[in-house]
Design a protein around this motif. Structure first.
Motif, PDB file in Angstrom:
ATOM      1  N   THR A  29     -16.276 -49.711  42.299  1.00 31.78           N
ATOM      2  CA  THR A  29     -15.657 -50.303  41.110  1.00 31.78           C
ATOM      3  C   THR A  29     -16.663 -50.604  40.012  1.00 31.78           C
ATOM      4  O   THR A  29     -16.368 -50.440  38.831  1.00 31.78           O
ATOM      5  CB  THR A  29     -14.912 -51.599  41.498  1.00 31.78           C
ATOM      6  OG1 THR A  29     -13.933 -51.278  42.492  1.00 31.78           O
ATOM      7  CG2 THR A  29     -14.231 -52.233  40.301  1.00 31.78           C
ATOM      8  N   PHE A  30     -17.868 -51.046  40.389  1.00 36.80           N
ATOM      9  CA  PHE A  30     -18.849 -51.517  39.400  1.00 36.80           C
ATOM     10  C   PHE A  30     -20.116 -50.659  39.359  1.00 36.80           C
ATOM     11  O   PHE A  30     -21.214 -51.174  39.138  1.00 36.80           O
ATOM     12  CB  PHE A  30     -19.206 -52.978  39.693  1.00 36.80           C
ATOM     13  CG  PHE A  30     -18.018 -53.901  39.624  1.00 36.80           C
ATOM     14  CD1 PHE A  30     -17.482 -54.271  38.402  1.00 36.80           C
ATOM     15  CD2 PHE A  30     -17.423 -54.375  40.785  1.00 36.80           C
ATOM     16  CE1 PHE A  30     -16.368 -55.107  38.335  1.00 36.80           C
ATOM     17  CE2 PHE A  30     -16.329 -55.213  40.733  1.00 36.80           C
ATOM     18  CZ  PHE A  30     -15.791 -55.583  39.503  1.00 36.80           C
ATOM     19  N   LYS A  70      -9.088 -57.442  46.383  1.00 37.27           N
ATOM     20  CA  LYS A  70      -8.599 -57.559  45.002  1.00 37.27           C
ATOM     21  C   LYS A  70      -9.169 -58.821  44.344  1.00 37.27           C
ATOM     22  O   LYS A  70      -9.665 -58.786  43.214  1.00 37.27           O
ATOM     23  CB  LYS A  70      -7.075 -57.603  45.006  1.00 37.27           C
ATOM     24  CG  LYS A  70      -6.456 -57.857  43.660  1.00 37.27           C
ATOM     25  CD  LYS A  70      -4.933 -57.896  43.771  1.00 37.27           C
ATOM     26  CE  LYS A  70      -4.294 -58.317  42.466  1.00 37.27           C
ATOM     27  NZ  LYS A  70      -2.835 -58.318  42.551  1.00 37.27           N
ATOM     28  N   LYS A  73     -12.965 -58.397  43.687  1.00 37.13           N
ATOM     29  CA  LYS A  73     -13.233 -57.558  42.518  1.00 37.13           C
ATOM     30  C   LYS A  73     -12.977 -58.329  41.226  1.00 37.13           C
ATOM     31  O   LYS A  73     -13.747 -58.216  40.268  1.00 37.13           O
ATOM     32  CB  LYS A  73     -12.371 -56.297  42.550  1.00 37.13           C
ATOM     33  CG  LYS A  73     -12.823 -55.281  43.566  1.00 37.13           C
ATOM     34  CD  LYS A  73     -11.931 -54.058  43.523  1.00 37.13           C
ATOM     35  CE  LYS A  73     -12.361 -53.018  44.536  1.00 37.13           C
ATOM     36  NZ  LYS A  73     -11.536 -51.792  44.445  1.00 37.13           N
ATOM     37  N   GLN A  74     -11.907 -59.106  41.186  1.00 38.42           N
ATOM     38  CA  GLN A  74     -11.604 -59.884  39.988  1.00 38.42           C
ATOM     39  C   GLN A  74     -12.691 -60.932  39.730  1.00 38.42           C
ATOM     40  O   GLN A  74     -13.118 -61.126  38.588  1.00 38.42           O
ATOM     41  CB  GLN A  74     -10.237 -60.555  40.117  1.00 38.42           C
ATOM     42  CG  GLN A  74      -9.093 -59.579  40.045  1.00 38.42           C
ATOM     43  CD  GLN A  74      -7.745 -60.197  40.392  1.00 38.42           C
ATOM     44  OE1 GLN A  74      -7.671 -61.269  40.989  1.00 38.42           O
ATOM     45  NE2 GLN A  74      -6.673 -59.510  40.026  1.00 38.42           N
ATOM     46  N   ARG A  77     -15.862 -59.123  38.569  1.00 38.30           N
ATOM     47  CA  ARG A  77     -15.630 -58.652  37.196  1.00 38.30           C
ATOM     48  C   ARG A  77     -15.769 -59.796  36.203  1.00 38.30           C
ATOM     49  O   ARG A  77     -16.404 -59.657  35.168  1.00 38.30           O
ATOM     50  CB  ARG A  77     -14.234 -58.031  37.107  1.00 38.30           C
ATOM     51  CG  ARG A  77     -13.844 -57.410  35.754  1.00 38.30           C
ATOM     52  CD  ARG A  77     -13.087 -58.305  34.797  1.00 38.30           C
ATOM     53  NE  ARG A  77     -12.078 -59.126  35.384  1.00 38.30           N
ATOM     54  CZ  ARG A  77     -10.797 -58.776  35.525  1.00 38.30           C
ATOM     55  NH1 ARG A  77     -10.375 -57.590  35.159  1.00 38.30           N
ATOM     56  NH2 ARG A  77      -9.941 -59.645  36.037  1.00 38.30           N
ATOM     57  N   LYS A  84     -13.775 -55.563  31.525  1.00 39.16           N
ATOM     58  CA  LYS A  84     -13.461 -54.374  32.320  1.00 39.16           C
ATOM     59  C   LYS A  84     -12.067 -54.463  32.931  1.00 39.16           C
ATOM     60  O   LYS A  84     -11.694 -55.463  33.540  1.00 39.16           O
ATOM     61  CB  LYS A  84     -14.494 -54.213  33.431  1.00 39.16           C
ATOM     62  CG  LYS A  84     -14.300 -52.967  34.280  1.00 39.16           C
ATOM     63  CD  LYS A  84     -15.414 -52.856  35.318  1.00 39.16           C
ATOM     64  CE  LYS A  84     -15.269 -51.650  36.210  1.00 39.16           C
ATOM     65  NZ  LYS A  84     -15.629 -50.395  35.546  1.00 39.16           N
ATOM     66  N   SER A  85     -11.310 -53.383  32.780  1.00 43.57           N
ATOM     67  CA  SER A  85     -10.007 -53.302  33.424  1.00 43.57           C
ATOM     68  C   SER A  85     -10.198 -52.854  34.866  1.00 43.57           C
ATOM     69  O   SER A  85     -10.996 -51.966  35.155  1.00 43.57           O
ATOM     70  CB  SER A  85      -9.128 -52.280  32.701  1.00 43.57           C
ATOM     71  OG  SER A  85      -7.955 -52.044  33.462  1.00 43.57           O
ATOM     72  N   LEU A  86      -9.460 -53.492  35.766  1.00 43.59           N
ATOM     73  CA  LEU A  86      -9.512 -53.108  37.174  1.00 43.59           C
ATOM     74  C   LEU A  86      -8.284 -52.311  37.587  1.00 43.59           C
ATOM     75  O   LEU A  86      -8.031 -52.120  38.763  1.00 43.59           O
ATOM     76  CB  LEU A  86      -9.637 -54.361  38.053  1.00 43.59           C
ATOM     77  CG  LEU A  86     -10.928 -55.161  37.878  1.00 43.59           C
ATOM     78  CD1 LEU A  86     -10.890 -56.409  38.739  1.00 43.59           C
ATOM     79  CD2 LEU A  86     -12.150 -54.326  38.200  1.00 43.59           C
ATOM     80  N   SER A  89      -5.730 -53.400  40.428  1.00 43.74           N
ATOM     81  CA  SER A  89      -6.236 -54.661  40.978  1.00 43.74           C
ATOM     82  C   SER A  89      -6.025 -55.832  40.033  1.00 43.74           C
ATOM     83  O   SER A  89      -6.200 -56.983  40.408  1.00 43.74           O
ATOM     84  CB  SER A  89      -7.723 -54.561  41.325  1.00 43.74           C
ATOM     85  OG  SER A  89      -7.903 -53.722  42.446  1.00 43.74           O
ATOM     86  N   ASP A  90      -5.658 -55.549  38.780  1.00 45.33           N
ATOM     87  CA  ASP A  90      -5.385 -56.608  37.820  1.00 45.33           C
ATOM     88  C   ASP A  90      -3.923 -57.072  37.873  1.00 45.33           C
ATOM     89  O   ASP A  90      -3.573 -58.071  37.298  1.00 45.33           O
ATOM     90  CB  ASP A  90      -5.706 -56.151  36.390  1.00 45.33           C
ATOM     91  CG  ASP A  90      -7.140 -56.440  36.014  1.00 45.33           C
ATOM     92  OD1 ASP A  90      -7.745 -57.354  36.609  1.00 45.33           O
ATOM     93  OD2 ASP A  90      -7.669 -55.745  35.131  1.00 45.33           O
TER      94      ASP A  90
END
Length: 91
Positions: A29-30, A70, A73-74, A77, A84-86, A89-90
């Motif tokens: 993701t990152f 999830k 990651k949030q 982020r 950043k859009s996930l 996961s958003d």
């Protein structure tokens, strides 16, 4: 300089695979936002913490559970790439 995420886990509790899975998910993701992820076998029994630059983002003992991917990651982020859009996961 890009941050390094540190996942400290208890090897006696057999949590290395969980730590490796979470590291893989975070790296996927990152990729462009982090320098890397370090897995650290803890000398403290039962420890499972995730930190960035000495700031603990998640502590299993404090929370009484492991993080959902999830949620993790949030949280990451929000600390390293707030815009950043996930994607899914958003939601």
């Amino acid at each position: 300089m890009k941050p390094t995420i540190i996942i400290e886990y208890c090897p006696k509790c057999n949590w290395m695979m969980r730590a490796a899975y979470m590291a893989q998910e975070l790296l996927t993701t990152f990729t462009d936002e982090v320098h890397g992820i370090t897995l650290v076998p803890s000398e403290v029994s039962g420890r499972y913490t995730i930190s960035i630059n000495d700031e603990i983002l998640f502590d299993r003992k404090r929370e009484g559970r492991f993080p959902e991917i999830k949620e993790l990651k949030q949280t990451v982020r929000d600390h390293i790439a707030p815009g950043k859009s996930l994607g899914h996961s958003d939601r």
